[in-house]
Design an enzyme around this catalytic site. Structure first.
Site, PDB file in Angstrom:
ATOM      1  N   ARG A 192       0.922  -1.149   0.007  1.00  0.00           N
ATOM      2  CA  ARG A 192       0.064   0.256  -0.003  1.00  0.00           C
ATOM      3  C   ARG A 192       0.871   1.277   0.036  1.00  0.00           C
ATOM      4  O   ARG A 192       0.446   2.149  -0.822  1.00  0.00           O
ATOM      5  CB  ARG A 192      -0.924   0.000   1.266  1.00  0.00           C
ATOM      6  CG  ARG A 192      -1.943  -1.253   1.154  1.00  0.00           C
ATOM      7  CD  ARG A 192      -3.062  -0.948   2.316  1.00  0.00           C
ATOM      8  NE  ARG A 192      -2.597  -1.352   3.217  1.00  0.00           N
ATOM      9  CZ  ARG A 192      -2.752  -2.762   3.868  1.00  0.00           C
ATOM     10  NH1 ARG A 192      -3.717  -3.573   3.214  1.00  0.00           N
ATOM     11  NH2 ARG A 192      -2.513  -3.120   5.046  1.00  0.00           N
ATOM     12  N   PHE A 208     -10.705  -5.980  -6.420  1.00  0.00           N
ATOM     13  CA  PHE A 208     -10.624  -6.890  -5.301  1.00  0.00           C
ATOM     14  C   PHE A 208     -10.274  -6.090  -4.047  1.00  0.00           C
ATOM     15  O   PHE A 208      -9.261  -6.133  -3.233  1.00  0.00           O
ATOM     16  CB  PHE A 208      -9.485  -8.139  -5.295  1.00  0.00           C
ATOM     17  CG  PHE A 208      -9.719  -9.029  -6.313  1.00  0.00           C
ATOM     18  CD1 PHE A 208     -10.765 -10.032  -6.557  1.00  0.00           C
ATOM     19  CD2 PHE A 208      -8.795  -8.789  -7.529  1.00  0.00           C
ATOM     20  CE1 PHE A 208     -10.881 -10.792  -7.600  1.00  0.00           C
ATOM     21  CE2 PHE A 208      -9.119  -9.423  -8.569  1.00  0.00           C
ATOM     22  CZ  PHE A 208     -10.137 -10.608  -8.783  1.00  0.00           C
ATOM     23  N   ASP A 230     -15.504  -5.066  -5.832  1.00  0.00           N
ATOM     24  CA  ASP A 230     -15.464  -6.264  -4.954  1.00  0.00           C
ATOM     25  C   ASP A 230     -16.861  -6.804  -5.008  1.00  0.00           C
ATOM     26  O   ASP A 230     -17.783  -6.125  -5.410  1.00  0.00           O
ATOM     27  CB  ASP A 230     -14.986  -6.015  -3.552  1.00  0.00           C
ATOM     28  CG  ASP A 230     -14.764  -7.139  -2.861  1.00  0.00           C
ATOM     29  OD1 ASP A 230     -13.303  -7.093  -2.399  1.00  0.00           O
ATOM     30  OD2 ASP A 230     -15.440  -7.996  -2.451  1.00  0.00           O
ATOM     31  N   ASP A 280      -5.299  -7.328  -6.647  1.00  0.00           N
ATOM     32  CA  ASP A 280      -5.136  -8.090  -5.304  1.00  0.00           C
ATOM     33  C   ASP A 280      -6.055  -9.316  -4.772  1.00  0.00           C
ATOM     34  O   ASP A 280      -6.710  -9.115  -3.937  1.00  0.00           O
ATOM     35  CB  ASP A 280      -4.859  -7.243  -3.946  1.00  0.00           C
ATOM     36  CG  ASP A 280      -4.481  -7.566  -2.975  1.00  0.00           C
ATOM     37  OD1 ASP A 280      -3.747  -8.900  -2.891  1.00  0.00           O
ATOM     38  OD2 ASP A 280      -4.771  -7.381  -1.625  1.00  0.00           O
ATOM     39  N   CYS A 320      -1.142 -13.926  -3.798  1.00  0.00           N
ATOM     40  CA  CYS A 320      -0.765 -14.706  -2.238  1.00  0.00           C
ATOM     41  C   CYS A 320      -1.117 -16.180  -2.190  1.00  0.00           C
ATOM     42  O   CYS A 320      -1.198 -16.620  -0.951  1.00  0.00           O
ATOM     43  CB  CYS A 320      -1.849 -13.997  -1.312  1.00  0.00           C
ATOM     44  SG  CYS A 320      -3.643 -14.243  -1.515  1.00  0.00           S
TER      45      CYS A 320
HETATM   46  N1  SAH Z   1      -6.752  -5.433  -1.418  1.00  0.00           N
HETATM   47  C1  SAH Z   1      -7.527  -5.921  -0.408  1.00  0.00           C
HETATM   48  C2  SAH Z   1      -7.506  -7.417   0.182  1.00  0.00           C
HETATM   49  C3  SAH Z   1      -8.202  -8.321  -0.966  1.00  0.00           C
HETATM   50  S1  SAH Z   1      -8.947  -9.740  -0.368  1.00  0.00           S
HETATM   51  C4  SAH Z   1      -6.630  -4.962   1.034  1.00  0.00           C
HETATM   52  O1  SAH Z   1      -5.592  -4.557   0.902  1.00  0.00           O
HETATM   53  O2  SAH Z   1      -7.427  -4.915   2.127  1.00  0.00           O
HETATM   54  C5  SAH Z   1      -9.593 -10.207  -1.725  1.00  0.00           C
HETATM   55  C6  SAH Z   1     -11.358  -9.649  -1.964  1.00  0.00           C
HETATM   56  O3  SAH Z   1     -11.701  -9.924  -3.210  1.00  0.00           O
HETATM   57  C7  SAH Z   1     -12.254 -10.041  -1.083  1.00  0.00           C
HETATM   58  O4  SAH Z   1     -12.876  -8.793  -0.515  1.00  0.00           O
HETATM   59  C8  SAH Z   1     -13.562 -10.707  -1.726  1.00  0.00           C
HETATM   60  O5  SAH Z   1     -14.786 -10.084  -1.326  1.00  0.00           O
HETATM   61  C9  SAH Z   1     -12.937 -10.106  -3.036  1.00  0.00           C
HETATM   62  N2  SAH Z   1     -13.366 -11.088  -4.186  1.00  0.00           N
HETATM   63  C10 SAH Z   1     -13.327 -12.449  -4.278  1.00  0.00           C
HETATM   64  N3  SAH Z   1     -13.303 -12.877  -5.547  1.00  0.00           N
HETATM   65  C11 SAH Z   1     -14.081 -11.855  -6.274  1.00  0.00           C
HETATM   66  C12 SAH Z   1     -14.317 -11.694  -7.650  1.00  0.00           C
HETATM   67  N4  SAH Z   1     -14.373 -12.563  -8.341  1.00  0.00           N
HETATM   68  N5  SAH Z   1     -14.611 -10.354  -7.994  1.00  0.00           N
HETATM   69  C13 SAH Z   1     -14.600  -9.310  -7.157  1.00  0.00           C
HETATM   70  N6  SAH Z   1     -14.262  -9.419  -5.850  1.00  0.00           N
HETATM   71  C14 SAH Z   1     -13.851 -10.586  -5.362  1.00  0.00           C
END
Ligand code: SAH
Length: 376
Positions: A192, A208, A230, A280, A320
């Site tokens: 970040r 995401f 998301d 992410d 990850c």
């Molecule tokens: N970048 C964030 C963490 C991401 S975690 C941070 O720094 O805090 C992954 C996220 O992806 C979750 O919130 C989940 O709801 C979302 N997610 C999972 N599959 C998805 C999809 N196909 N499309 C959109 N969002 C998705």
């Protein structure tokens, strides 16, 4: 030690019991926690025959981990960090995160489960300024260990609905009861910060987005606008709350409850473009069997992202999945750029910050990798 490597197991052993591993000649190899239902039958506490596994052992290992954070995590950087990173801190199966005065624990395997009371006592004594120790042992890996899921207060008072933390000068509301992991993606702190460094004057797509930690970072650093995507409406709502908490204007953020795979295609078809994209995603590969599908998933979103970038645009792309090696991830991203018809270069590599260390004999501890690419 995997079950297949064990010739003989004494009868009557209980879950989490301390056992010695010996070779065929009876020579000591290691001391660890026995897990009857896991393929990983014994997780090693110590390779030193003289080291007993008792209250003192846990206090010493915990103190060692806390000491490292006092040196490696500056208080002006964050009020939230990982205090104990399982194997990499010599405590397999134990994760402990700190959010201000709230400490959150995960007991992931039979060993720490057995020593739970001792561990909580040691944390109460050794971690200063704590109001609550909370348990978030609601993780799927516990099933493989034959352990039920468990959530609740271990010591101190009920935590507030949202625990407020500060990271790089930004405030975030963390839901320790139900948020992902123990509430926040602490492992992306350095990423970040890196994103902030590239954000000024840019229009950013944050795919995401979860609770918008990248969004706050780029907006505070001068991004013109951020589009958060998301599938979770509640995550997007908490994201909006986090922007407000930092006095960042809501009209600079667009929140889209959508599937990233579908939305990126729609953006491509409608010729929507961005100056910076953060990808992410959640872990695509949880097992070897899922690797091919995971690789296709990473290829797909990275290819589409490359197509959406304006000339000079930046892609911050992450994986990850521990099973995905950095080499393979880089190759997938390279193939994605090629197929998108974009020329790009890696300008920075990202990964876990110092409070998520990797013990040298446990390379599997390094799971997070990120590439910052600049397209021509
Ligand atoms: N970048 C964030 C963490 C991401 S975690 C941070 O720094 O805090 C992954 C996220 O992806 C979750 O919130 C989940 O709801 C979302 N997610 C999972 N599959 C998805 C999809 N196909 N499309 C959109 N969002 C998705």
């Amino acid at each position: 030690m995997f079950s297949g490597a064990i010739e003989r197991e004494p009868r009557g052993l209980t879950s989490g019991e301390t056992v010695d591993l010996r070779d065929a000649d009876g020579a000591f190899l290691a001391r660890g926690a026995y897990s009857p239902s896991s393929q990983i039958r014994v997780r090693v506490w110590s390779f030193d025959e003289r080291e007993a596994v008792d209250e003192e052992f846990f206090a010493a290992r915990i103190e060692r981990a806390l000491e490292a954070r006092r040196v490696l995590v500056r208080p002006d950087e964050t009020t939230a960090c990982r205090l104990i990173n399982a194997e990499s801190d010599g405590l397999p199966g134990l994760v402990v995160d700190r959010y201000g005065d709230v400490v959150v624990c995960q007991f992931l395997s039979a060993g720490p489960e057995r020593w739970r009371g001792v561990i909580v006592d040691a944390l109460s004594r050794l971690v200063g300024g704590v109001s609550t120790i909370y348990e978030r042992s609601d993780v799927e890996v516990r099933v493989k260990e034959g352990l039920a899921s468990r959530v609740g207060v271990l010591a101190g008072v009920e935590p507030p609905e949202f625990v407020e933390i500060v990271e790089h000068g930004l405030r975030f509301a963390v839901d320790v009861r139900a948020g992902h992991k123990t509430g926040f993606y602490l492992d992306q702190r350095a990423s970040r910060r890196a994103a902030a460094g590239y954000a000024e004057g840019r229009e950013v797509l944050n795919a995401f987005s979860y609770t918008g930690a990248f969004a706050a970072a780029v907006l505070a650093a001068g991004a013109v606008k951020v589009t958060n995507v998301d599938t979770s409406a509640s995550a997007l709502a908490l994201g909006a709350r986090n922007l407000a908490l930092n006095g960042l204007a809501a009209d600079r953020a667009e929140n889209m409850e959508a599937d990233v795979f579908t939305l990126l295609r729609r953006f491509r078809d409608s010729r929507r473009a961005f100056d910076m994209i953060v990808l992410d995603p959640p872990k695509f590969a949880g097992s070897r069997a899922q690797m091919d599908k995971a690789a296709r998933g990473y290829k797909d979103i990275n290819l589409l992202a490359f197509k959406l970038l304006r000339p000079g645009g930046m892609l911050l792309t992450f994986s990850c999945s521990g099973l995905m090696t950095p080499e393979l991830f880089q190759k997938i991203v390279a193939d994605a750029a090629l197929d998108a018809g974009r020329e790009a270069q890696i300008v920075e590599r990202l990964g876990q910050p110092a409070d998520h260390p990797t013990s040298l004999p446990f390379p599997e501890g390094a799971y997070l990798k990120g590439l910052v690419c600049r397209v021509r």
